[in-house]
Write an enzyme that holds these catalytic residues in place. Structure first.
Site, short mmCIF file in Angstrom:
data_model
loop_
_atom_site.label_atom_id
_atom_site.label_comp_id
_atom_site.label_asym_id
_atom_site.label_seq_id
_atom_site.Cartn_x
_atom_site.Cartn_y
_atom_site.Cartn_z
N ASP A 12 0.86 -1.18 0.00
CA ASP A 12 0.00 0.00 0.00
C ASP A 12 0.90 1.23 0.00
OD1 ASP A 12 -2.35 1.58 0.26
OD2 ASP A 12 -1.97 1.80 2.39
N SER A 13 0.29 2.37 -0.26
CA SER A 13 1.04 3.62 -0.19
C SER A 13 1.49 3.90 1.25
CB SER A 13 0.16 4.77 -0.68
OG SER A 13 -1.06 4.78 0.03
N CYS A 75 -3.69 -1.10 -2.04
CA CYS A 75 -3.98 0.31 -2.32
C CYS A 75 -4.98 0.42 -3.47
CB CYS A 75 -2.68 1.02 -2.68
SG CYS A 75 -2.89 2.75 -3.08
N GLU A 154 -5.41 9.23 9.21
CA GLU A 154 -3.96 9.23 9.52
C GLU A 154 -3.69 9.98 10.83
OE1 GLU A 154 -0.99 8.29 7.57
OE2 GLU A 154 -2.26 7.06 6.29
N CYS A 185 -11.19 2.75 -0.76
CA CYS A 185 -9.93 3.29 -0.25
C CYS A 185 -9.56 2.53 1.02
CB CYS A 185 -10.09 4.79 0.06
SG CYS A 185 -8.60 5.51 0.78
N HIS A 187 -8.30 3.40 3.74
CA HIS A 187 -8.53 4.04 5.04
C HIS A 187 -10.00 4.08 5.47
CE1 HIS A 187 -4.47 5.23 4.27
NE2 HIS A 187 -4.39 5.98 5.36
N1 DGL Z 1 -3.95 3.74 -0.09
C1 DGL Z 1 -4.67 4.78 -0.80
C2 DGL Z 1 -5.88 4.17 -1.49
O1 DGL Z 1 -6.40 3.15 -1.09
C3 DGL Z 1 -5.08 5.90 0.13
C4 DGL Z 1 -3.93 6.72 0.65
C5 DGL Z 1 -3.19 7.45 -0.45
O2 DGL Z 1 -3.76 8.35 -1.09
O3 DGL Z 1 -2.02 7.11 -0.66
O4 DGL Z 1 -6.33 4.71 -2.45
#
Ligand code: DGL
Length: 267
Positions: A12-13, A75, A154, A185, A187
């Site tokens: 993931d990011s 992600c 976050e 997403c 989060h």
């Molecule tokens: N992990 C990203 C997503 O699921 C969210 C956080 C980001 O923008 O890096 O799209």
């Protein structure tokens, strides 16, 4: 080592992908995970497709070198813009979060009106809309980008007035219009309770982390590479920056304490 004993790679990011790790571990407790969170370069949701593709490929190559049997792109942004590239370039199967969530949404909607929320890049890519249309062209998809949700989570703001206000701000236009809502997403599952309360009990909320875990199970079973838990390995977690913060925040995403998070520079 036999392939079935190899770990599953998840990336993931940042740490949001731990929501996916949590669901995989819940469904498949015998599997081991190698996780990479690109904490030095997040957010991906506000970056160009080209950049997200470049970063995603670097991470997938890192996981490939770690000997994973499968890569899960936790992600949503990477899944939306980089999945085809990764499937071409990487030698192990690559699963994203978009298709499993769409499959579920299409199977449960009764009104044929599905809402999808995610980052700006995910919404701009149209990946959810296109995938749903390819499954059932009669379904209407209403997309809404919600860029403030990620920074709120976050910051650990998962309850209270501010989150409720932001949820209302973004989701007002969807309220009453849909019977199914995809959390597109990593989060958003963390604030699912606030979202669910606002959109009403009648709206079915699809959490892509739950759906992708099911897909992982199916693929491993199909390929005959489900782990039987014969090796006593540990999960491994890597980030590109702030390992300590990752350890602290991981509790919010997994409910568990992670230890020994390694820091890796990718080129
Ligand atoms: N992990 C990203 C997503 O699921 C969210 C956080 C980001 O923008 O890096 O799209």
């Amino acid at each position: 080592m036999e392939v079935r004993n190899s770990p599953i790679g998840v990336f993931d990011s940042g740490l949001g992908g731990l929501t996916v790790v949590k669901q995989i571990k819940k469904l498949l407790p015998k599997e081991n995970i190698v996780y990479f969170g690109d904490t030095a370069r997040l957010p991906y949701g506000s970056k160009s497709n080209e950049t997200v593709r470049k970063y995603s490929l670097e991470i997938a190559r890192f996981l490939e070198k770690k000997g994973v049997k499968l890569i899960v792109v936790a992600c949503n942004t990477s899944s939306s813009v980089a999945l085809d590239l990764l499937s071409q370039e990487i030698s192990v199967p690559v699963i994203g979060v978009v298709k499993p969530a769409c499959k579920k949404a299409v199977s449960v909607t009764k009104s044929g009106n599905i809402g999808v929320i995610g980052t700006r890049a995910t919404m701009n890519s149209g990946a959810y809309k296109d995938t749903i249309s390819s499954m059932n062209s009669k379904i209407k998809v209403i997309q809404k980008e919600c860029p403030l949700f990620v920074p709120l989570v976050e910051e650990g703001m998962t309850d209270g007035e501010i989150v409720e206000m932001v949820v209302r701000y973004y989701l007002e236009s969807l309220r009453g219009e849909i019977d199914t809502l995809i959390l597109g997403c990593t989060h958003y599952p963390i604030i699912k309770h606030v979202i669910a309360k606002y959109v009403d009990g009648d709206v079915r909320i699809i959490d892509s982390s739950v759906e992708v875990a099911r897909e992982v199970h199916e693929l491993l079973k199909r390929e005959g590479i489900l782990s039987k838990g014969e090796t006593a390995r540990e999960d491994a977690f890597y980030v590109s920056d702030f390992p300590q913060r990752f350890e602290e925040m991981a509790k919010l995403f997994t409910g568990e304490n992670l230890k020994r998070v390694g820091k890796i520079y990718l080129e």
